[in-house]
Write a protein that holds these residues in place. Structure first.
Motif, PDB file in Angstrom:
ATOM      1  N   CYS A  21       0.843  -1.189   0.000  1.00  0.00           N
ATOM      2  CA  CYS A  21       0.000   0.000   0.000  1.00  0.00           C
ATOM      3  C   CYS A  21       0.879   1.240   0.000  1.00  0.00           C
ATOM      4  O   CYS A  21       1.671   1.439   0.923  1.00  0.00           O
ATOM      5  CB  CYS A  21      -0.932   0.025   1.211  1.00  0.00           C
ATOM      6  N   GLU A  23       0.721   5.548  -0.679  1.00  0.00           N
ATOM      7  CA  GLU A  23      -0.153   6.712  -0.791  1.00  0.00           C
ATOM      8  C   GLU A  23       0.595   7.852  -1.465  1.00  0.00           C
ATOM      9  O   GLU A  23       1.592   8.351  -0.940  1.00  0.00           O
ATOM     10  CB  GLU A  23      -0.632   7.153   0.594  1.00  0.00           C
ATOM     11  N   SER A  25       0.287  11.727  -2.720  1.00  0.00           N
ATOM     12  CA  SER A  25      -0.534  12.906  -2.469  1.00  0.00           C
ATOM     13  C   SER A  25       0.038  14.105  -3.211  1.00  0.00           C
ATOM     14  O   SER A  25       1.257  14.296  -3.292  1.00  0.00           O
ATOM     15  CB  SER A  25      -0.618  13.207  -0.967  1.00  0.00           C
ATOM     16  N   ARG A  30      -5.374  12.547  -3.320  1.00  0.00           N
ATOM     17  CA  ARG A  30      -4.702  11.388  -2.731  1.00  0.00           C
ATOM     18  C   ARG A  30      -5.080  10.126  -3.499  1.00  0.00           C
ATOM     19  O   ARG A  30      -6.260   9.843  -3.690  1.00  0.00           O
ATOM     20  CB  ARG A  30      -5.070  11.243  -1.251  1.00  0.00           C
ATOM     21  N   LEU A  32      -4.098   5.901  -3.774  1.00  0.00           N
ATOM     22  CA  LEU A  32      -3.406   4.713  -3.274  1.00  0.00           C
ATOM     23  C   LEU A  32      -3.039   3.817  -4.447  1.00  0.00           C
ATOM     24  O   LEU A  32      -3.849   3.613  -5.352  1.00  0.00           O
ATOM     25  CB  LEU A  32      -4.283   3.906  -2.313  1.00  0.00           C
ATOM     26  N   CYS A  35      -3.906  -1.769  -1.905  1.00  0.00           N
ATOM     27  CA  CYS A  35      -4.385  -1.680  -0.521  1.00  0.00           C
ATOM     28  C   CYS A  35      -4.484  -3.117  -0.024  1.00  0.00           C
ATOM     29  O   CYS A  35      -5.561  -3.717   0.027  1.00  0.00           O
ATOM     30  CB  CYS A  35      -5.735  -0.969  -0.466  1.00  0.00           C
ATOM     31  N   ILE A  59      -9.335   9.557   0.522  1.00  0.00           N
ATOM     32  CA  ILE A  59      -8.655   8.970  -0.638  1.00  0.00           C
ATOM     33  C   ILE A  59      -9.548   9.138  -1.874  1.00  0.00           C
ATOM     34  O   ILE A  59     -10.727   8.787  -1.856  1.00  0.00           O
ATOM     35  CB  ILE A  59      -8.360   7.473  -0.398  1.00  0.00           C
TER      36      ILE A  59
END
Length: 535
Positions: A21, A23, A25, A30, A32, A35, A59
């Motif tokens: 996972c 992230e 930004s 945002r 991902l 996950c 997200i």
């Protein structure tokens, strides 16, 4: 922190091979990439219960590399927590997720129910499943299939494309362009001569590359599909000669189908007799149906339905599975591939103690898993409350791996060059990550190679090395490797045998009393030390 700055935080698969996972930004956007669920020891799997390190409702989108649970398994929890955005993935990945996530939800429900039934937990707070099969289906409905190499915008300021990763059906690498920065995340990469799929592809010239390193510390002998079939032929013949069963812990997704491809060829060519093959995994059976739907996309099948053979028996209900207890001279494929759950544990209980049976490992066994313990030579194991002696032949074929080895990973990285910023290595155990880092630095001393930790945050700028903004979590070291429960299981399974070696019941009673005294003394010492440190 600049609104134009692209940041990357690692939430999993850093220092370990599961829980993928990342992230990304950019301002308020945002995204991902994956996950996934942590898998392995109980301590590591406990991380799945923790709250996310971010607010799921904030997200905008998820881009999924493939359907394996260590990359997709926390999507239902994400949706349950408030995520309402799209899950971008290939169409085969979406088709597979319908079954993979639902099965994972059923496992969560079953495990919670099983633990709550235990008498030693009477009066304690009940376990609650991480998510349910209903949650899983809600997550699946948010999938948005996209073609390989087709441009899309997952969130404001982000532009993305997916590239064939050659790992499993539908697997992809993720190319991202955001804030003037060009990044590619490998996902899991397949090896050369991978059945069903073409070799990994992708563009070159990136600021940052995130590459998996599952097999970063090993180089496999190059084995063609024909040579791999010879290895399997030898194992089947040897198992038949011994007279017992050939039990193969096989991942429901891809590994089972690859084995069926090879068994179909060996039987049809007369290389092995038409031995009964039982596929005892409801999930593997459903996944096989997805493979049949995408048959036109599969390589190496000779344009025939290789899953339709009179010797293949797809087991569905529990009574059929139990009936295999009395079988000999058969091949039994069952999940899970690391022996952590599913029907394979049932078959291990009934076959590991048999000298005429064989257990054949054909996939990666993570630290802390039952499969790893068996493969490393344990004489006794504990399975679902049963102490089982290991008398069966334990065998291994590495050439079924769906992961690229060190040389293939290095080749993939070379093909993504030049890398003007930094290369991150993730999805590997510490030894694999370090071996990969050393080899990369030997080949290219000027390349900036990072081994991120879970929780670390990096700023990514065009043509600059990654700048670490926040350090990672310091509380995970014990969870990422072999934990105390593995040691306890090993001790508990051998304790009775060791006590039996003593001459009398009196000596056994004395030994147990001394062991109890050691534990009580240690607890008192630690309580005293902890009390002083808190003063």
């Amino acid at each position: 922190m600049s609104e134009k700055q692209l940041n990357l935080r690692f939430h999993g698969a850093a220092g370990t091979v599961t829980g993928s996972c990342m992230e990304f930004s950019l301002g308020q956007s945002r995204v991902l990439v994956d996950c996934g669920m942590f898998q392995g020891s109980r301590s590591l799997e406990h991380l799945n219960i923790d709250d996310f390190a971010f607010d799921p409702s904030q997200i905008d989108a998820v881009i999924l590399t493939h359907a394996h649970i260590d990359h997709s398994g926390m999507l239902p929890k994400l949706v349950k927590g408030g995520f309402t955005g799209p899950i971008w993935c290939t169409l085969p990945t979406s088709d597979l997720l319908e079954h993979m996530l639902a099965d994972s939800g059923r496992i969560q429900e079953y495990e919670a129910e099983r633990r709550n039934r235990r008498r030693d937990r009477a009066g304690e707070e009940p376990f609650v499943p991480v998510y349910t099969s209903s949650d899983a289906m809600e997550a699946w409905q948010q999938c948005r299939p996209i073609q390989l190499e087709e441009a899309f915008e997952p969130a404001p300021g982000f532009h993305a494309r997916l590239w064939n990763a050659g790992h499993i059906l539908g697997s992809a690498s993720v190319e991202l362009n955001a804030g003037g920065v060009r990044v590619i995340c490998s996902g899991d990469l397949g090896p050369e001569n991978k059945a069903f799929h073409l070799d990994p592809e992708g563009p070159s010239g990136f600021d940052f590359v995130v590459c998996e390193a599952t097999y970063g510390d090993r180089q496999r002998e190059r084995v063609t599909i024909a040579e791999r079939r010879k290895l399997l032929q030898s194992e089947v013949e040897a198992a038949i000669t011994r007279g017992g069963n050939l039990v193969i812990p096989a991942f429901a997704l891809e590994r089972t189908q690859e084995l069926l491809l090879d068994l179909h060829h060996l039987m049809c060519s007369g290389a092995i007799p038409d031995v009964s093959v039982f596929i005892d995994s409801p999930l593997a059976n459903r996944v096989t149906e997805v493979f049949e739907r995408h048959a036109s996309e599969l390589e190496d099948t000779g344009k025939v339905n290789i899953f339709d053979h009179p010797s293949f028996h797809f087991v569905t209900d529990v009574s059929q599975s139990i009936s295999l207890n009395s079988v000999s001279g058969a091949v039994i494929l069952a999940a899970s591939g690391m022996c952590e759950g599913g029907r394979i544990r049932h078959h291990l209980i009934h076959n590991l103690h048999r000298r005429d049976s064989t257990v054949l490992f054909v996939g990666f066994q993570a630290q802390g898993t039952l499969g790893r313990v068996i493969m490393e030579g344990a004489e006794r194991v504990r399975i679902s409350g049963n102490d089982v002696r290991v008398r069966a032949q334990i065998r291994r074929i590495d050439s079924y791996s769906a992961h690229a080895d060190q040389t293939e990973l290095l080749d993939w990285i070379d093909e993504r060059s030049p890398i003007s910023g930094s290369l991150f290595l993730d999805h590997g155990e510490p030894s694999a990550l370090e071996a990969m880092r050393r080899e990369l630095q030997r080949r290219n001393p000027g390349l900036n190679v990072r081994l991120p930790q879970i929780g670390e945050l990096y700023a990514l700028a065009p043509k600059e090395q990654a700048a670490r903004l926040e350090t990672g979590r310091t509380d995970l070291a014990e969870a990422l490797g072999r934990d105390w429960q593995n040691t306890y299981a090993d001790f508990a399974t051998s304790l009775k045998a060791e006590l039996a070696k003593l001459r009398s019941d009196r000596q056994r009673e004395e030994a147990l009393t001394k062991m109890r005294h050691v534990l009580e003394t240690y607890n008192a010492h630690m309580a005293s030390r902890n009390g002083k440190s808190g003063e």
